[in-house]
Design a protein around this motif. Structure first.
Motif, PDB file in Angstrom:
ATOM      1  N   VAL A   8       0.851  -0.819   0.019  1.00  0.00           N
ATOM      2  CA  VAL A   8      -0.068  -0.065  -0.261  1.00  0.00           C
ATOM      3  C   VAL A   8       0.177   1.164   0.152  1.00  0.00           C
ATOM      4  O   VAL A   8       1.847   1.318   0.352  1.00  0.00           O
ATOM      5  N   VAL A   9       0.346   2.048  -0.785  1.00  0.00           N
ATOM      6  CA  VAL A   9       1.732   3.189  -1.100  1.00  0.00           C
ATOM      7  C   VAL A   9       0.415   4.715  -0.629  1.00  0.00           C
ATOM      8  O   VAL A   9      -0.269   4.900  -2.051  1.00  0.00           O
ATOM      9  N   PRO A  10       0.548   5.001   0.605  1.00  0.00           N
ATOM     10  CA  PRO A  10       0.138   5.948   0.783  1.00  0.00           C
ATOM     11  C   PRO A  10       0.376   7.802   0.099  1.00  0.00           C
ATOM     12  O   PRO A  10       1.358   8.317   0.237  1.00  0.00           O
ATOM     13  N   VAL A  11      -0.795   8.312  -0.297  1.00  0.00           N
ATOM     14  CA  VAL A  11       0.838   9.674  -1.423  1.00  0.00           C
ATOM     15  C   VAL A  11      -0.776  10.658  -1.056  1.00  0.00           C
ATOM     16  O   VAL A  11      -1.463  11.037  -1.081  1.00  0.00           O
ATOM     17  N   VAL A  31       4.787  20.341  -5.410  1.00  0.00           N
ATOM     18  CA  VAL A  31       3.302  19.559  -6.303  1.00  0.00           C
ATOM     19  C   VAL A  31       3.865  18.769  -7.412  1.00  0.00           C
ATOM     20  O   VAL A  31       3.833  17.636  -6.836  1.00  0.00           O
ATOM     21  N   ALA A  32       4.891  19.121  -8.628  1.00  0.00           N
ATOM     22  CA  ALA A  32       5.282  18.272  -9.432  1.00  0.00           C
ATOM     23  C   ALA A  32       5.961  17.157  -8.825  1.00  0.00           C
ATOM     24  O   ALA A  32       6.308  15.942  -9.480  1.00  0.00           O
ATOM     25  N   LEU A  33       6.943  17.824  -7.780  1.00  0.00           N
ATOM     26  CA  LEU A  33       8.133  16.938  -7.494  1.00  0.00           C
ATOM     27  C   LEU A  33       7.668  15.168  -6.398  1.00  0.00           C
ATOM     28  O   LEU A  33       7.693  14.469  -6.389  1.00  0.00           O
ATOM     29  N   VAL A  34       6.242  16.298  -5.549  1.00  0.00           N
ATOM     30  CA  VAL A  34       5.790  15.212  -4.708  1.00  0.00           C
ATOM     31  C   VAL A  34       5.032  13.741  -6.308  1.00  0.00           C
ATOM     32  O   VAL A  34       5.248  12.808  -5.589  1.00  0.00           O
ATOM     33  N   ARG A  35       4.695  14.098  -7.010  1.00  0.00           N
ATOM     34  CA  ARG A  35       3.717  13.341  -8.153  1.00  0.00           C
ATOM     35  C   ARG A  35       5.000  12.171  -8.949  1.00  0.00           C
ATOM     36  O   ARG A  35       4.141  11.485  -8.712  1.00  0.00           O
ATOM     37  N   ALA A  36       6.314  13.179  -9.029  1.00  0.00           N
ATOM     38  CA  ALA A  36       7.003  12.203  -9.851  1.00  0.00           C
ATOM     39  C   ALA A  36       7.593  11.479  -8.822  1.00  0.00           C
ATOM     40  O   ALA A  36       8.226  10.017  -9.457  1.00  0.00           O
ATOM     41  N   MET A  37       7.620  11.432  -7.916  1.00  0.00           N
ATOM     42  CA  MET A  37       8.720  11.196  -6.258  1.00  0.00           C
ATOM     43  C   MET A  37       7.290   9.673  -5.822  1.00  0.00           C
ATOM     44  O   MET A  37       7.856   8.224  -5.886  1.00  0.00           O
ATOM     45  N   ALA A  38       6.468   9.890  -6.408  1.00  0.00           N
ATOM     46  CA  ALA A  38       5.186   8.768  -5.732  1.00  0.00           C
ATOM     47  C   ALA A  38       4.947   7.728  -6.936  1.00  0.00           C
ATOM     48  O   ALA A  38       5.327   6.506  -6.957  1.00  0.00           O
ATOM     49  N   LEU A  39       5.515   8.412  -7.975  1.00  0.00           N
ATOM     50  CA  LEU A  39       4.926   7.209  -9.347  1.00  0.00           C
ATOM     51  C   LEU A  39       6.290   6.945  -9.376  1.00  0.00           C
ATOM     52  O   LEU A  39       6.704   5.299  -9.678  1.00  0.00           O
ATOM     53  N   ASP A  40       7.766   7.126  -9.191  1.00  0.00           N
ATOM     54  CA  ASP A  40       8.897   6.504  -9.604  1.00  0.00           C
ATOM     55  C   ASP A  40       8.975   5.225  -7.805  1.00  0.00           C
ATOM     56  O   ASP A  40       9.359   4.379  -8.106  1.00  0.00           O
ATOM     57  N   THR A  41       8.565   6.131  -6.693  1.00  0.00           N
ATOM     58  CA  THR A  41       8.484   5.134  -5.894  1.00  0.00           C
ATOM     59  C   THR A  41       7.671   3.523  -5.628  1.00  0.00           C
ATOM     60  O   THR A  41       7.122   2.285  -5.862  1.00  0.00           O
ATOM     61  N   VAL A  42       6.176   4.196  -6.360  1.00  0.00           N
ATOM     62  CA  VAL A  42       5.668   3.095  -7.060  1.00  0.00           C
ATOM     63  C   VAL A  42       6.154   2.191  -8.227  1.00  0.00           C
ATOM     64  O   VAL A  42       5.493   0.765  -7.717  1.00  0.00           O
ATOM     65  N   ALA A  43       5.877   2.868  -8.942  1.00  0.00           N
ATOM     66  CA  ALA A  43       7.172   2.004 -10.513  1.00  0.00           C
ATOM     67  C   ALA A  43       7.660   0.852  -9.926  1.00  0.00           C
ATOM     68  O   ALA A  43       8.583  -0.233  -9.650  1.00  0.00           O
ATOM     69  N   GLY A 107       5.731   7.432  -0.308  1.00  0.00           N
ATOM     70  CA  GLY A 107       5.306   7.742  -1.256  1.00  0.00           C
ATOM     71  C   GLY A 107       6.334   8.926  -2.002  1.00  0.00           C
ATOM     72  O   GLY A 107       6.231   8.871  -2.708  1.00  0.00           O
ATOM     73  N   ASP A 108       7.428   8.606  -1.097  1.00  0.00           N
ATOM     74  CA  ASP A 108       8.429   9.487  -1.091  1.00  0.00           C
ATOM     75  C   ASP A 108      10.128   9.581  -1.136  1.00  0.00           C
ATOM     76  O   ASP A 108      11.124   9.717  -0.538  1.00  0.00           O
ATOM     77  N   VAL A 109      10.524   7.944  -1.327  1.00  0.00           N
ATOM     78  CA  VAL A 109      11.614   7.080  -1.527  1.00  0.00           C
ATOM     79  C   VAL A 109      11.610   7.169  -3.159  1.00  0.00           C
ATOM     80  O   VAL A 109      11.657   5.929  -3.642  1.00  0.00           O
ATOM     81  N   PRO A 110      12.127   7.956  -3.738  1.00  0.00           N
ATOM     82  CA  PRO A 110      12.284   7.736  -5.543  1.00  0.00           C
ATOM     83  C   PRO A 110      13.969   7.119  -5.972  1.00  0.00           C
ATOM     84  O   PRO A 110      13.912   7.390  -6.939  1.00  0.00           O
ATOM     85  N   THR A 111      14.554   6.712  -4.676  1.00  0.00           N
ATOM     86  CA  THR A 111      15.626   6.147  -5.006  1.00  0.00           C
ATOM     87  C   THR A 111      15.514   4.684  -4.805  1.00  0.00           C
ATOM     88  O   THR A 111      16.600   4.021  -5.420  1.00  0.00           O
ATOM     89  N   ARG A 181      15.836   5.672   2.207  1.00  0.00           N
ATOM     90  CA  ARG A 181      15.965   7.192   2.248  1.00  0.00           C
ATOM     91  C   ARG A 181      14.947   8.158   1.838  1.00  0.00           C
ATOM     92  O   ARG A 181      14.692   8.149   0.114  1.00  0.00           O
ATOM     93  N   ASP A 182      14.298   8.379   2.194  1.00  0.00           N
ATOM     94  CA  ASP A 182      12.865   9.908   1.943  1.00  0.00           C
ATOM     95  C   ASP A 182      13.630  10.551   1.693  1.00  0.00           C
ATOM     96  O   ASP A 182      14.674  11.243   1.606  1.00  0.00           O
ATOM     97  N   VAL A 183      12.640  11.789   1.121  1.00  0.00           N
ATOM     98  CA  VAL A 183      12.941  12.336   1.234  1.00  0.00           C
ATOM     99  C   VAL A 183      12.247  13.732   2.355  1.00  0.00           C
ATOM    100  O   VAL A 183      10.467  13.529   1.312  1.00  0.00           O
ATOM    101  N   ASP A 184      12.467  14.602   2.342  1.00  0.00           N
ATOM    102  CA  ASP A 184      11.411  15.099   3.249  1.00  0.00           C
ATOM    103  C   ASP A 184      11.897  16.799   3.575  1.00  0.00           C
ATOM    104  O   ASP A 184      11.140  17.812   3.794  1.00  0.00           O
TER     105      ASP A 184
END
Length: 210
Positions: A8-11, A31-43, A107-111, A181-184
């Motif tokens: 489960v990925v909450p965003v 806003v764009a970064l939040v969405r990009a990071m979430a989609l990379d995390t989910v993928a 949803g903020d673990v884009p790496t 490595r999350d991004v806060d």
């Protein structure tokens, strides 16, 4: 065969996410970064061998449109909160796959590397309840509950200690694991490009630096 998990990925709605970066990013970029990071995390989560299904919990319309083409969606309950979103996601996961082992991945673990998630889920399969602390050791990036175990959802300030006190076992992933490595904070943003984020986040950073 190894156990497969529902993740489960909450965003958050993107315009409400990562407000601590507002001092270094304008709202449009944040806003764009939040969405990009979430989609990379989910993928990345979906690419892990031990993940059988990914459910995204969000009320963000653009994320729902993008994620819904490939992943399951769960409506975020109101009023919006991380604890409420994770709880709703766990309930939806077990309704969809009765008896499933479930994990909540922020949803903020884009790496995130799929192999690192597999390593953590392999460790999680050995305990009823587990969690992975963030790089600082105070937050939580992954919360796990094996089939038959009821997770204690304690996200918020000091969540690592709160999850441990509630019976979740800290999973012994290495300090170098991308899962931690999350991004806060602005400092996390400074290190992000060097750590090899997913393609959406990398493209956004490249445009910013360009």
């Amino acid at each position: 065969m190894s156990e497969r998990w529902v993740v489960v990925v909450p965003v958050k709605v993107a315009n409400e996410g990562k407000t601590r970066l507002a001092g270094v990013l304008d709202d449009r970029v944040r806003v764009a970064l939040v969405r990009a990071m979430a989609l990379d995390t989910v993928a990345a989560a979906a690419a892990a061998a031990l993940v059988g299904r990914v459910l995204v919990v969000t009320a963000d319309p653009e994320l729902r449109a993008a994620a819904g083409r490939s992943f399951g969606l769960v409506d975020e309950p109101g009023p919006a909160s991380l604890v409420g979103a994770v709880t709703a996601g766990f309930a939806a996961a077990r309704a969809a796959v009765p008896g499933a082992s479930v994990a909540a991945l922020l949803g903020d673990v884009p790496t995130l590397r799929p192999a690192d998630l597999d390593d953590a889920l392999g460790l999680a399969s050995l305990v009823p309840l587990g969690f992975v602390p963030d790089e600082e050791g105070t937050g939580t990036t992954l919360l796990t509950a094996r089939a038959g175990a009821q997770p204690a959802v304690r996200f918020g300030p000091g969540s690592a200690a709160a999850h441990a006190a509630a019976g979740h076992v800290a999973l012994s992933v290495g300090d170098e694991s991308s899962l931690r490595r999350d991004v806060d904070l602005p400092a996390d943003l400074d290190a992000l490009a060097a750590r090899g984020p997913g393609p959406r986040t990398a493209a956004l950073l490249a445009r910013l630096h360009g």
